[in-house]
Design a protein around this motif. Structure first.
Motif, PDB file in Angstrom:
ATOM      1  N   LEU A  86      19.818  44.219  45.325  1.00  0.00           N
ATOM      2  CA  LEU A  86      20.891  43.492  45.991  1.00  0.00           C
ATOM      3  C   LEU A  86      21.170  42.158  45.299  1.00  0.00           C
ATOM      4  CD1 LEU A  86      20.054  44.159  49.755  1.00  0.00           C
ATOM      5  CD2 LEU A  86      22.069  44.947  48.505  1.00  0.00           C
ATOM      6  N   ASP A  87      20.132  41.531  44.771  1.00  0.00           N
ATOM      7  CA  ASP A  87      20.326  40.285  44.015  1.00  0.00           C
ATOM      8  C   ASP A  87      21.262  40.517  42.836  1.00  0.00           C
ATOM      9  OD1 ASP A  87      18.721  38.818  45.679  1.00  0.00           O
ATOM     10  OD2 ASP A  87      16.945  38.934  44.393  1.00  0.00           O
ATOM     11  N   LYS A  88      20.997  41.585  42.081  1.00  0.00           N
ATOM     12  CA  LYS A  88      21.814  41.876  40.896  1.00  0.00           C
ATOM     13  C   LYS A  88      23.229  42.276  41.292  1.00  0.00           C
ATOM     14  CE  LYS A  88      18.290  41.015  38.391  1.00  0.00           C
ATOM     15  NZ  LYS A  88      18.197  39.634  37.845  1.00  0.00           N
ATOM     16  N   LEU A  89      23.343  43.083  42.347  1.00  0.00           N
ATOM     17  CA  LEU A  89      24.669  43.496  42.808  1.00  0.00           C
ATOM     18  C   LEU A  89      25.465  42.292  43.293  1.00  0.00           C
ATOM     19  CD1 LEU A  89      26.685  45.733  43.475  1.00  0.00           C
ATOM     20  CD2 LEU A  89      25.559  45.981  45.709  1.00  0.00           C
ATOM     21  N   THR A  90      24.817  41.399  44.028  1.00  0.00           N
ATOM     22  CA  THR A  90      25.480  40.188  44.514  1.00  0.00           C
ATOM     23  C   THR A  90      25.986  39.342  43.358  1.00  0.00           C
ATOM     24  OG1 THR A  90      24.127  40.116  46.523  1.00  0.00           O
ATOM     25  CG2 THR A  90      25.142  38.054  45.819  1.00  0.00           C
ATOM     26  N   ALA A  91      25.122  39.132  42.361  1.00  0.00           N
ATOM     27  CA  ALA A  91      25.524  38.330  41.207  1.00  0.00           C
ATOM     28  C   ALA A  91      26.692  38.971  40.470  1.00  0.00           C
ATOM     29  CB  ALA A  91      24.333  38.159  40.251  1.00  0.00           C
ATOM     30  N   LEU A  92      26.638  40.284  40.285  1.00  0.00           N
ATOM     31  CA  LEU A  92      27.692  40.984  39.560  1.00  0.00           C
ATOM     32  C   LEU A  92      29.031  40.849  40.278  1.00  0.00           C
ATOM     33  CD1 LEU A  92      28.627  42.877  37.297  1.00  0.00           C
ATOM     34  CD2 LEU A  92      27.909  44.811  38.725  1.00  0.00           C
ATOM     35  N   VAL A  93      29.035  41.120  41.580  1.00  0.00           N
ATOM     36  CA  VAL A  93      30.288  41.075  42.349  1.00  0.00           C
ATOM     37  C   VAL A  93      30.849  39.663  42.399  1.00  0.00           C
ATOM     38  CG1 VAL A  93      31.317  41.394  44.631  1.00  0.00           C
ATOM     39  CG2 VAL A  93      29.716  43.095  43.732  1.00  0.00           C
ATOM     40  N   LEU A  94      29.981  38.676  42.650  1.00  0.00           N
ATOM     41  CA  LEU A  94      30.460  37.301  42.765  1.00  0.00           C
ATOM     42  C   LEU A  94      30.984  36.752  41.446  1.00  0.00           C
ATOM     43  CD1 LEU A  94      27.899  35.610  45.195  1.00  0.00           C
ATOM     44  CD2 LEU A  94      30.199  36.455  45.667  1.00  0.00           C
ATOM     45  N   VAL A  95      30.294  37.061  40.357  1.00  0.00           N
ATOM     46  CA  VAL A  95      30.755  36.568  39.054  1.00  0.00           C
ATOM     47  C   VAL A  95      32.097  37.199  38.694  1.00  0.00           C
ATOM     48  CG1 VAL A  95      30.280  36.586  36.577  1.00  0.00           C
ATOM     49  CG2 VAL A  95      28.474  35.990  38.180  1.00  0.00           C
ATOM     50  N   VAL A  96      32.221  38.495  38.913  1.00  0.00           N
ATOM     51  CA  VAL A  96      33.494  39.168  38.623  1.00  0.00           C
ATOM     52  C   VAL A  96      34.625  38.577  39.468  1.00  0.00           C
ATOM     53  CG1 VAL A  96      34.736  41.356  38.832  1.00  0.00           C
ATOM     54  CG2 VAL A  96      32.446  41.316  37.835  1.00  0.00           C
ATOM     55  N   ALA A  97      34.314  38.228  40.716  1.00  0.00           N
ATOM     56  CA  ALA A  97      35.340  37.695  41.607  1.00  0.00           C
ATOM     57  C   ALA A  97      35.664  36.228  41.327  1.00  0.00           C
ATOM     58  CB  ALA A  97      34.897  37.852  43.062  1.00  0.00           C
ATOM     59  N   LEU A  98      34.637  35.429  41.022  1.00  0.00           N
ATOM     60  CA  LEU A  98      34.816  33.985  40.907  1.00  0.00           C
ATOM     61  C   LEU A  98      35.199  33.515  39.507  1.00  0.00           C
ATOM     62  CD1 LEU A  98      31.674  32.879  42.966  1.00  0.00           C
ATOM     63  CD2 LEU A  98      34.043  32.862  43.747  1.00  0.00           C
ATOM     64  N   TYR A  99      34.758  34.237  38.490  1.00  0.00           N
ATOM     65  CA  TYR A  99      34.913  33.751  37.118  1.00  0.00           C
ATOM     66  C   TYR A  99      36.371  33.553  36.687  1.00  0.00           C
ATOM     67  CZ  TYR A  99      33.905  33.061  32.185  1.00  0.00           C
ATOM     68  OH  TYR A  99      33.813  32.524  30.929  1.00  0.00           O
ATOM     69  N   PRO A 100      37.304  34.437  37.049  1.00  0.00           N
ATOM     70  CA  PRO A 100      38.690  34.246  36.585  1.00  0.00           C
ATOM     71  C   PRO A 100      39.280  32.884  36.940  1.00  0.00           C
ATOM     72  CG  PRO A 100      38.417  36.451  37.446  1.00  0.00           C
ATOM     73  CD  PRO A 100      37.154  35.716  37.776  1.00  0.00           C
ATOM     74  N   ALA A 101      38.857  32.301  38.074  1.00  0.00           N
ATOM     75  CA  ALA A 101      39.401  31.007  38.492  1.00  0.00           C
ATOM     76  C   ALA A 101      38.987  29.876  37.558  1.00  0.00           C
ATOM     77  CB  ALA A 101      38.958  30.690  39.920  1.00  0.00           C
ATOM     78  N   THR A 102      37.932  30.071  36.756  1.00  0.00           N
ATOM     79  CA  THR A 102      37.501  29.016  35.834  1.00  0.00           C
ATOM     80  C   THR A 102      38.415  28.916  34.622  1.00  0.00           C
ATOM     81  OG1 THR A 102      36.033  30.453  34.522  1.00  0.00           O
ATOM     82  CG2 THR A 102      35.107  29.441  36.508  1.00  0.00           C
ATOM     83  N   GLY A 103      39.095  30.019  34.284  1.00  0.00           N
ATOM     84  CA  GLY A 103      39.963  30.026  33.118  1.00  0.00           C
ATOM     85  C   GLY A 103      39.218  30.054  31.794  1.00  0.00           C
ATOM     86  N   LEU A 104      37.913  30.231  31.832  1.00  0.00           N
ATOM     87  CA  LEU A 104      37.111  30.265  30.607  1.00  0.00           C
ATOM     88  C   LEU A 104      37.207  31.641  29.939  1.00  0.00           C
ATOM     89  CD1 LEU A 104      33.908  28.453  31.926  1.00  0.00           C
ATOM     90  CD2 LEU A 104      35.592  27.514  30.326  1.00  0.00           C
ATOM     91  N   ASP A 105      36.886  31.662  28.656  1.00  0.00           N
ATOM     92  CA  ASP A 105      36.909  32.907  27.901  1.00  0.00           C
ATOM     93  C   ASP A 105      35.928  33.910  28.521  1.00  0.00           C
ATOM     94  OD1 ASP A 105      36.413  34.927  25.845  1.00  0.00           O
ATOM     95  OD2 ASP A 105      37.469  33.582  24.495  1.00  0.00           O
TER      96      ASP A 105
END
Length: 232
Positions: A86-105
């Motif tokens: 669940l730790d890995k799944l949580t990290a995967l889902v959150l990063v995929v969801a949150l990362y686009p807002a940073t605008g980073l490569d």
């Protein structure tokens, strides 16, 4: 044609399956599973301050489940497997969801998941090497990577772009150290050759991992690295 099976084997498998399934309903495992709707809520509330409350609850549940399991004497095999998954799944889902807002490569994500990808890549080798996985314990470099991943997710949640980028570069370094540490650990478990067990083994692993990370960085993020060095 009927397939022959040893007497009692089917019933034993049924009992084991039912025992594992029954463990879902223990209090600590239910707390662990509560992360799934909380993470879904964060994804649905990306533009709302509610995401901070939900994220705090995710972090709280991740810490409380183990404590409750020990207090209630409800430590289970299912929980031991489910919690890190669940730790890995949580990290995967959150990063995929949150990362686009940073605008980073997007290439920066190679740093975030490098250590985890390396560990997953080792899994098929376990039976080939006859490696005893119970010997694997949490190691300091791996803990550093996990903590940096958490801080990076917090920065993405804000989002704090500069902090996220800095943490991802820190993750690159920490992941390289952790991977080299894993390589040395596994190599020392697999052979008694003296050079693997002294400083030469560490040097070879460090050099190989450093060159690999340097090549990946040059290929994917050469311009960003130049800018980061210039900022220093």
């Amino acid at each position: 044609m009927d397939t022959w099976a040893p007497t009692g084997q089917s019933s034993t498998m049924d009992i084991d399956w039912r025992a594992r399934a029954g463990e879902v309903w223990t209090v600590p495992n239910l707390i662990s599973l509560s992360r799934l709707p909380l993470v879904a809520g964060i994804v649905l509330a990306l533009d709302s301050p509610v995401r901070y409350v939900l994220f705090a609850l995710v972090v709280l549940s991740d810490g409380v489940d183990g404590w409750v399991a020990r207090r209630l004497d409800q430590t289970t095999e299912l929980g031991a497997l489910m919690d890190p998954a669940l730790d890995k799944l949580t990290a995967l889902v959150l990063v995929v969801a949150l990362y686009p807002a940073t605008g980073l490569d997007p290439a920066y994500l190679a740093f975030f998941f490098a250590r985890d990808a390396f560990v997953v890549a080792l899994v098929p080798l376990v039976p080939l090497l006859a490696f005893e996985t119970e010997k694997v314990k949490a190691r300091l470099p791996g803990k550093v990577v996990t903590n940096l991943q958490f801080l990076a997710m917090v920065a993405m949640l804000v989002p704090a772009v500069t902090a996220t980028e800095a943490l991802l570069w820190a993750l690159a370094v920490a992941s390289a150290v952790a991977i080299a540490d894993y390589v040395v650990f596994v190599a020392r478990e697999q052979t008694d050759r003296q050079w693997v067990h002294d400083w030469r083994g560490v040097a070879v692993a460090a050099a190989a991992v450093t060159l690999t990370f340097a090549a990946v960085t040059r290929l994917l993020l050469a311009e960003q690295l130049a800018e980061a060095l210039a900022a220093l």
